[in-house]
Design a protein around this motif. Structure first.
Motif, short mmCIF file in Angstrom:
data_model
loop_
_atom_site.label_atom_id
_atom_site.label_comp_id
_atom_site.label_asym_id
_atom_site.label_seq_id
_atom_site.Cartn_x
_atom_site.Cartn_y
_atom_site.Cartn_z
N GLU A 23 0.86 -1.19 0.00
CA GLU A 23 0.00 0.00 0.00
C GLU A 23 0.90 1.24 0.00
N PHE A 24 1.29 1.65 -1.18
CA PHE A 24 2.29 2.71 -1.31
C PHE A 24 1.79 4.04 -0.75
N GLY A 25 0.56 4.41 -1.07
CA GLY A 25 0.03 5.70 -0.64
C GLY A 25 -0.03 5.84 0.88
N SER A 26 -0.56 4.82 1.55
CA SER A 26 -0.67 4.89 3.01
C SER A 26 0.71 4.86 3.67
N THR A 27 1.66 4.14 3.07
CA THR A 27 3.01 4.07 3.64
C THR A 27 3.69 5.43 3.59
N THR A 28 3.61 6.13 2.46
CA THR A 28 4.23 7.46 2.37
C THR A 28 3.53 8.46 3.28
N ASN A 80 8.61 13.44 14.94
CA ASN A 80 9.96 13.45 15.50
C ASN A 80 10.74 14.72 15.16
N LYS A 81 10.04 15.75 14.65
CA LYS A 81 10.62 17.06 14.37
C LYS A 81 11.76 16.99 13.34
N GLY A 82 11.60 16.11 12.37
CA GLY A 82 12.56 16.03 11.28
C GLY A 82 12.06 16.75 10.05
N TYR A 83 12.81 16.64 8.98
CA TYR A 83 12.37 17.25 7.72
C TYR A 83 12.96 16.46 6.55
N ILE A 84 12.28 16.58 5.40
CA ILE A 84 12.71 15.88 4.19
C ILE A 84 13.68 16.78 3.44
N GLU A 85 14.90 16.31 3.28
CA GLU A 85 15.92 17.07 2.56
C GLU A 85 15.80 16.85 1.05
N ASP A 86 15.42 15.62 0.66
CA ASP A 86 15.31 15.30 -0.77
C ASP A 86 14.39 14.11 -0.92
N SER A 87 13.60 14.09 -2.00
CA SER A 87 12.69 12.95 -2.23
C SER A 87 12.38 12.85 -3.72
N SER A 88 12.08 11.64 -4.14
CA SER A 88 11.68 11.40 -5.53
C SER A 88 10.82 10.15 -5.59
N ILE A 89 9.81 10.17 -6.48
CA ILE A 89 8.90 9.03 -6.68
C ILE A 89 8.90 8.70 -8.17
N SER A 90 9.14 7.44 -8.48
CA SER A 90 9.15 6.99 -9.87
C SER A 90 8.17 5.83 -10.04
N HIS A 91 7.73 5.63 -11.29
CA HIS A 91 6.81 4.55 -11.62
C HIS A 91 7.55 3.49 -12.44
N ASN A 92 7.54 2.28 -11.95
CA ASN A 92 8.19 1.20 -12.67
C ASN A 92 7.33 0.73 -13.82
N ALA A 152 10.06 4.94 -4.30
CA ALA A 152 10.36 6.25 -3.73
C ALA A 152 11.70 6.24 -3.01
N GLN A 153 12.39 7.37 -3.07
CA GLN A 153 13.65 7.57 -2.36
C GLN A 153 13.53 8.83 -1.51
N TYR A 154 13.88 8.70 -0.24
CA TYR A 154 13.81 9.84 0.69
C TYR A 154 15.16 10.03 1.38
N THR A 155 15.57 11.29 1.52
CA THR A 155 16.70 11.66 2.37
C THR A 155 16.14 12.54 3.47
N VAL A 206 18.96 10.01 7.37
CA VAL A 206 18.32 8.71 7.16
C VAL A 206 17.90 8.61 5.70
N SER A 207 18.44 7.63 4.97
CA SER A 207 18.05 7.38 3.58
C SER A 207 17.08 6.20 3.55
N ILE A 208 15.91 6.42 2.98
CA ILE A 208 14.86 5.39 2.95
C ILE A 208 14.45 5.13 1.51
N ASN A 209 14.48 3.87 1.11
CA ASN A 209 13.97 3.44 -0.20
C ASN A 209 12.69 2.63 0.02
N ILE A 210 11.61 3.03 -0.63
CA ILE A 210 10.32 2.35 -0.49
C ILE A 210 9.94 1.74 -1.83
#
Length: 296
Positions: free
Chosen positions: A85-90, A100-112, A123-126, A224-228
């Motif tokens: 469930e991609f939408g609910s996860t993001t 947790n008072k953080g922020y997104i420095e960089d993000s991108s979403i692509s369609h396979n 998706a890739q998040y920094t 924190v680098s997260i790949n979804i």
């Protein structure tokens, strides 16, 4: 043949005097060389002897060996997770970041590409997270998807940080002294020389200040680098601690899943080729009737 004592004593005394005179000459040569170097330095800096003390001032820093634990550590975490469930996860990820008072420095979403007639997203998040919130942030991430891999790296920059801080303090002191000399300067050539040295010190001070601010930012906020990855089926986690019954249950679920996938593909393929089968069947019936009629 024995040497008389009256002859030996004067010889030894003479050799001692020669040795003392040699040492005296060597010291005089060293002092002369040092005096010459100092004279050249004084000529280079003008008529202000205070400049020599500033020019020769060292930027060495003696680290505090009494530190037991490093106080400046950069933490980097990499997490790869999958979800159905991609939408609910993001959405949940954004909530955890804000909590947790953080922020997104960089993000991108692509369609396979299409996989089993469905478009999957990636998706890739920094993310930058305060170091005091890192533990709770990582624990909550495990609840929004299936973690496939996770790694953590730490870099101790304590010595580098305090080295830079010490050099910056020395430059501030040198800057104050040079400003004092600039107020006393009267000759144009002296003013130009002092301003040139002041410009160089200001440039070095700005670079060191920038380095300290950058290190403070990296230490205060972990990266924190997260790949979804969106998938149709989550990967079954099997470890050395997984029981035999769990392995059987996982194998049974996988078998049902692959059977479902194969059956769906077969039905979809059959629907695609069904019109062609109908046309071929009609043509075959007509040909059969024609050949039969012709035979009679």
């Amino acid at each position: 043949m024995r040497i008389k004592k009256a002859v030996v004593v004067p010889i030894i005394s003479l050799l001692a005097l020669v040795f003392v005179a040699f040492l005296f000459n060597v010291n005089n040569l060293s002092i002369s060389k040092t005096s010459m170097e100092n004279s050249v330095a004084d000529m280079a800096i003008g008529s202000y002897p205070e400049m020599a003390a500033i020019e020769d001032e060292k930027l060495d820093f003696v680290s505090d060996n009494g530190r037991v634990e490093p106080s400046k550590v950069i933490t980097n975490v990499h997490i790869s997770l999958e979800t159905i469930e991609f939408g609910s996860t993001t959405d949940n990820l954004n909530e955890i970041i804000n909590k947790n008072k953080g922020y997104i420095e960089d993000s991108s979403i692509s369609h396979n590409n299409y996989i089993n007639n469905r478009i999957y997203k990636y998706a890739q998040y920094t993310i930058r997270v305060p170091k005091e919130s890192m533990d709770s942030f990582i624990n909550e991430i495990s609840s929004i998807g299936n973690i496939v891999s996770q790694s953590t790296s730490k870099q101790d920059i304590t010595k580098q940080y305090y080295d830079t801080e010490s050099r910056l303090n020395v430059l501030k002191i040198k800057e104050e002294r040079i400003l004092t000399l600039l107020e006393k300067a009267e000759k144009i050539e002296d003013i130009i020389a002092i301003e040139n040295q002041l410009s160089e010190i200001i440039y070095q001070k700005e670079n060191l200040t920038k380095s300290i601010l950058d290190m403070d930012d990296k230490v205060s906020y972990s990266t924190v680098s997260i790949n979804i990855s969106e998938v149709e089926k989550l990967t079954s986690g099997v470890t050395t601690e997984t029981t035999f019954a769990t392995k059987i249950a996982n194998a049974f679920r996988d078998s049902l899943y692959f059977f479902k996938v194969v059956l769906e593909k077969f039905l979809i393929t059959f629907i695609y080729v069904l019109p062609y089968f109908l046309i071929i069947g009609v043509i075959g019936i007509l040909v059969y009737k024609f050949v039969r009629k012709k035979g009679k």
